[in-house]
Design an enzyme around this catalytic site. Sequence first.
Site, PDB file in Angstrom:
ATOM      1  N   LYS A 104       3.662  -7.480  -1.347  1.00  0.00           N
ATOM      2  CA  LYS A 104       2.762  -8.023  -2.377  1.00  0.00           C
ATOM      3  C   LYS A 104       1.875  -6.929  -2.947  1.00  0.00           C
ATOM      4  CE  LYS A 104      -1.245 -10.118  -1.100  1.00  0.00           C
ATOM      5  NZ  LYS A 104      -2.387  -9.577  -1.833  1.00  0.00           N
ATOM      6  N   ASN A 105       1.251  -6.155  -2.060  1.00  0.00           N
ATOM      7  CA  ASN A 105       0.260  -5.175  -2.537  1.00  0.00           C
ATOM      8  C   ASN A 105       0.897  -3.974  -3.242  1.00  0.00           C
ATOM      9  OD1 ASN A 105      -1.731  -6.804  -1.620  1.00  0.00           O
ATOM     10  ND2 ASN A 105      -2.367  -5.502   0.093  1.00  0.00           N
ATOM     11  N   ARG A 144      -8.170 -11.543  -7.221  1.00  0.00           N
ATOM     12  CA  ARG A 144      -9.022 -10.394  -7.534  1.00  0.00           C
ATOM     13  C   ARG A 144      -8.226  -9.189  -8.034  1.00  0.00           C
ATOM     14  NH1 ARG A 144     -13.802  -9.550  -5.906  1.00  0.00           N
ATOM     15  NH2 ARG A 144     -13.213  -7.370  -5.702  1.00  0.00           N
ATOM     16  N   CYS A 183     -15.734 -13.079  -2.818  1.00  0.00           N
ATOM     17  CA  CYS A 183     -14.624 -13.856  -2.274  1.00  0.00           C
ATOM     18  C   CYS A 183     -14.906 -14.085  -0.810  1.00  0.00           C
ATOM     19  CB  CYS A 183     -13.299 -13.152  -2.493  1.00  0.00           C
ATOM     20  SG  CYS A 183     -13.077 -11.725  -1.448  1.00  0.00           S
ATOM     21  N   ARG A 239     -16.947  -7.282  -2.242  1.00  0.00           N
ATOM     22  CA  ARG A 239     -15.842  -6.543  -2.858  1.00  0.00           C
ATOM     23  C   ARG A 239     -16.152  -6.060  -4.272  1.00  0.00           C
ATOM     24  NH1 ARG A 239     -10.196  -9.202  -0.899  1.00  0.00           N
ATOM     25  NH2 ARG A 239      -9.420  -7.172  -1.516  1.00  0.00           N
ATOM     26  N   ASP A 287      -6.056  -5.697   7.018  1.00  0.00           N
ATOM     27  CA  ASP A 287      -5.206  -6.871   6.760  1.00  0.00           C
ATOM     28  C   ASP A 287      -4.435  -7.332   8.001  1.00  0.00           C
ATOM     29  OD1 ASP A 287      -6.078  -6.971   4.173  1.00  0.00           O
ATOM     30  OD2 ASP A 287      -4.219  -6.262   3.255  1.00  0.00           O
ATOM     31  N   ILE A 324     -14.069  -2.210   7.051  1.00  0.00           N
ATOM     32  CA  ILE A 324     -13.714  -2.181   5.616  1.00  0.00           C
ATOM     33  C   ILE A 324     -14.450  -3.268   4.836  1.00  0.00           C
ATOM     34  CG2 ILE A 324     -11.810  -2.185   3.924  1.00  0.00           C
ATOM     35  CD1 ILE A 324     -11.566   0.153   5.858  1.00  0.00           C
ATOM     36  N   ARG A 347      -0.196 -17.329  -1.014  1.00  0.00           N
ATOM     37  CA  ARG A 347      -0.546 -16.183  -1.862  1.00  0.00           C
ATOM     38  C   ARG A 347       0.186 -14.926  -1.384  1.00  0.00           C
ATOM     39  NH1 ARG A 347      -6.055 -14.463  -1.490  1.00  0.00           N
ATOM     40  NH2 ARG A 347      -4.991 -12.743  -2.488  1.00  0.00           N
TER      41      ARG A 347
HETATM   42  C1  UD1 Z   1      -6.704  -3.678  -1.165  1.00  0.00           C
HETATM   43  C2  UD1 Z   1      -5.659  -4.674  -0.760  1.00  0.00           C
HETATM   44  C3  UD1 Z   1      -6.199  -5.601   0.340  1.00  0.00           C
HETATM   45  C4  UD1 Z   1      -6.743  -4.765   1.505  1.00  0.00           C
HETATM   46  C5  UD1 Z   1      -7.724  -3.696   1.016  1.00  0.00           C
HETATM   47  C6  UD1 Z   1      -8.156  -2.739   2.114  1.00  0.00           C
HETATM   48  C7  UD1 Z   1      -4.355  -4.966  -2.787  1.00  0.00           C
HETATM   49  C8  UD1 Z   1      -3.986  -5.842  -3.925  1.00  0.00           C
HETATM   50  N1  UD1 Z   1      -5.268  -5.457  -1.921  1.00  0.00           N
HETATM   51  O1  UD1 Z   1      -7.798  -4.413  -1.705  1.00  0.00           O
HETATM   52  O2  UD1 Z   1      -5.140  -6.438   0.789  1.00  0.00           O
HETATM   53  O3  UD1 Z   1      -7.419  -5.618   2.404  1.00  0.00           O
HETATM   54  O4  UD1 Z   1      -7.115  -2.912  -0.038  1.00  0.00           O
HETATM   55  O5  UD1 Z   1      -7.064  -2.160   2.693  1.00  0.00           O
HETATM   56  O6  UD1 Z   1      -3.835  -3.879  -2.627  1.00  0.00           O
HETATM   57  N2  UD1 Z   1     -15.197  -0.652  -2.683  1.00  0.00           N
HETATM   58  C9  UD1 Z   1     -16.340  -0.270  -3.336  1.00  0.00           C
HETATM   59  N3  UD1 Z   1     -16.314  -0.120  -4.692  1.00  0.00           N
HETATM   60  C10 UD1 Z   1     -15.182  -0.311  -5.426  1.00  0.00           C
HETATM   61  C11 UD1 Z   1     -14.001  -0.698  -4.764  1.00  0.00           C
HETATM   62  C12 UD1 Z   1     -14.047  -0.858  -3.377  1.00  0.00           C
HETATM   63  O7  UD1 Z   1     -17.380  -0.091  -2.713  1.00  0.00           O
HETATM   64  O8  UD1 Z   1     -15.213  -0.154  -6.653  1.00  0.00           O
HETATM   65  C13 UD1 Z   1     -15.190  -0.826  -1.212  1.00  0.00           C
HETATM   66  C14 UD1 Z   1     -14.892  -2.253  -0.768  1.00  0.00           C
HETATM   67  O9  UD1 Z   1     -16.058  -3.033  -0.737  1.00  0.00           O
HETATM   68  C15 UD1 Z   1     -14.323  -2.016   0.617  1.00  0.00           C
HETATM   69  C16 UD1 Z   1     -13.580  -0.685   0.478  1.00  0.00           C
HETATM   70  O10 UD1 Z   1     -14.099  -0.078  -0.698  1.00  0.00           O
HETATM   71  O11 UD1 Z   1     -15.361  -1.831   1.548  1.00  0.00           O
HETATM   72  C17 UD1 Z   1     -12.089  -0.791   0.364  1.00  0.00           C
HETATM   73  O12 UD1 Z   1     -11.758  -1.777  -0.594  1.00  0.00           O
HETATM   74  P1  UD1 Z   1     -10.492  -1.611  -1.537  1.00  0.00           P
HETATM   75  O13 UD1 Z   1      -9.566  -0.586  -0.979  1.00  0.00           O
HETATM   76  O14 UD1 Z   1     -10.953  -1.421  -2.943  1.00  0.00           O
HETATM   77  O15 UD1 Z   1      -9.810  -3.038  -1.452  1.00  0.00           O
HETATM   78  P2  UD1 Z   1      -8.918  -3.668  -2.574  1.00  0.00           P
HETATM   79  O16 UD1 Z   1      -8.273  -2.589  -3.366  1.00  0.00           O
HETATM   80  O17 UD1 Z   1      -9.676  -4.746  -3.274  1.00  0.00           O
END
Ligand code: UD1
Length: 427
Positions: free
Chosen positions: A22-23, A92, A116, A121, A315, A337, A408
């Site tokens: 999925k990711n 998201r 969420c 996030r 995850d 995380i 999902r």
């Molecule tokens: C992706 C995965 C999700 C997984 C996560 C962490 C997809 C579609 N989803 O989510 O399944 O659980 O990686 O492995 O690939 N952060 C910030 N600012 C930002 C963006 C992120 O502070 O602009 C922080 C988040 O709060 C979190 C960390 O960075 O603490 C990692 O999040 P992130 O890697 O962005 O998660 P997703 O990409 O949403």
Amino acid sequence: MDKIEITGGIPLEGKVRISGAKNAALPLLASSILVQGPVDYTNIPDLMDIKSIKMLLEDLGATTETSGSNIRIDASAINKAEAEYDLVRKMRASILVLGPLVARFGHARVSLPGGCAIGARPVDLHLKGLEAMGAKISIEHGYIEATTSGRLKGCEFYFDVPTVTGTENLMMAATLAQGTTVLRNCAREPEIIALADALNLMGGDVSGAGTAVIRINGVEKGYCGKRSGQSLDSASIHVIPDRIEAGTFMVAAAATKGDVLVQGGEPEHMGGIINKLRQSGASVDISEEGIRVKGVEKIKSTDIKTLPYPGFPTDMQAQFMVLMSIAEGNCVVHETIFENRFIHVNELQRMGADISISGGNYAMVRGVKSLSGAQVMASDLRASASLVIAGLVARGTTTINRVYHIDRGYESIEKKFSSLGAQIRRC
Ligand code: UD1
């Protein structure tokens, strides 16, 4: 609303085939926006999140054709650069269209993803990165508005924290930017390498994916027509296997003390999971045939700390906690995380697990002899998977409510577990 009912206590046995990730599929499908022409995808999993991104691309004006696990997307006719609230709130990861839209059309309007179940996030780093490429960003009426006069410009950008979708968004945007972009402190997940490989197949120039520094040279290839501009080329892209789906079946095999061959997974992507399973006493054998996991009678406790890849994935935290809840001894699960990613703990306690949360990000798990079936509520995707594993382990019947969360991200989950001998049905 669908429920899943499980009668537990049966060791899982047999073979299971893993679907496409999925990711990986979500950013790959979003990358079709960068192409003036069709892109063919194979090994796309049949999931709600995939339907959501297809609906979003269709709403923008792209055409999609689906045949089994193959999808063709043609984004030539996109006539709208807005991702609406109703589509983004369902998923998201819809934020992944922001970078490609602004890179190709010079503007984008994408609903700001709200909070969420697993925490706040933020997407601030996606926005700061686009600003560094010259986009003007504002938040109006709950929408991110991004505009650029002319093309985005290559830049140097450092991520304060490694973000998976943030790295993907900026990588995609940079392929159509003018000049070279260097991204530092990038996320290093296999899904990011898969996206870089796909962008290169489409004629992009991306190097360094899988390391902390990714370099992208923007393409100069243009296209003419009603709306001329830069574009990548048509390509055929195969989606990599889902390491989290594979990990979920492997933990379920260990927790039910079964013997399962997981086929089609990529062990190279699963070091953190395999390491922890072995520390718990399970045997994990990797061969041409697949990854075979055999559980043991006395599961050993082992501490877990979630980390960015190649560390132990957040995850898989909820699923692993179920295994630890029936281990001999005590352990600490440290979630680094996401805040608020212990919602499954209350439900597992209702099934007899002995877990307490301390300081928000730590869970103390004291192993118990067995879990007992109960009515439980799924709260997010991976928490739902952990409740399925708990149901498979528990004495008696477990009913999981709100299973739409599971649809999902897991393809045919009850069929796959049934084929391993589980008593599981949707009702
Ligand atoms: C992706 C995965 C999700 C997984 C996560 C962490 C997809 C579609 N989803 O989510 O399944 O659980 O990686 O492995 O690939 N952060 C910030 N600012 C930002 C963006 C992120 O502070 O602009 C922080 C988040 O709060 C979190 C960390 O960075 O603490 C990692 O999040 P992130 O890697 O962005 O998660 P997703 O990409 O949403």
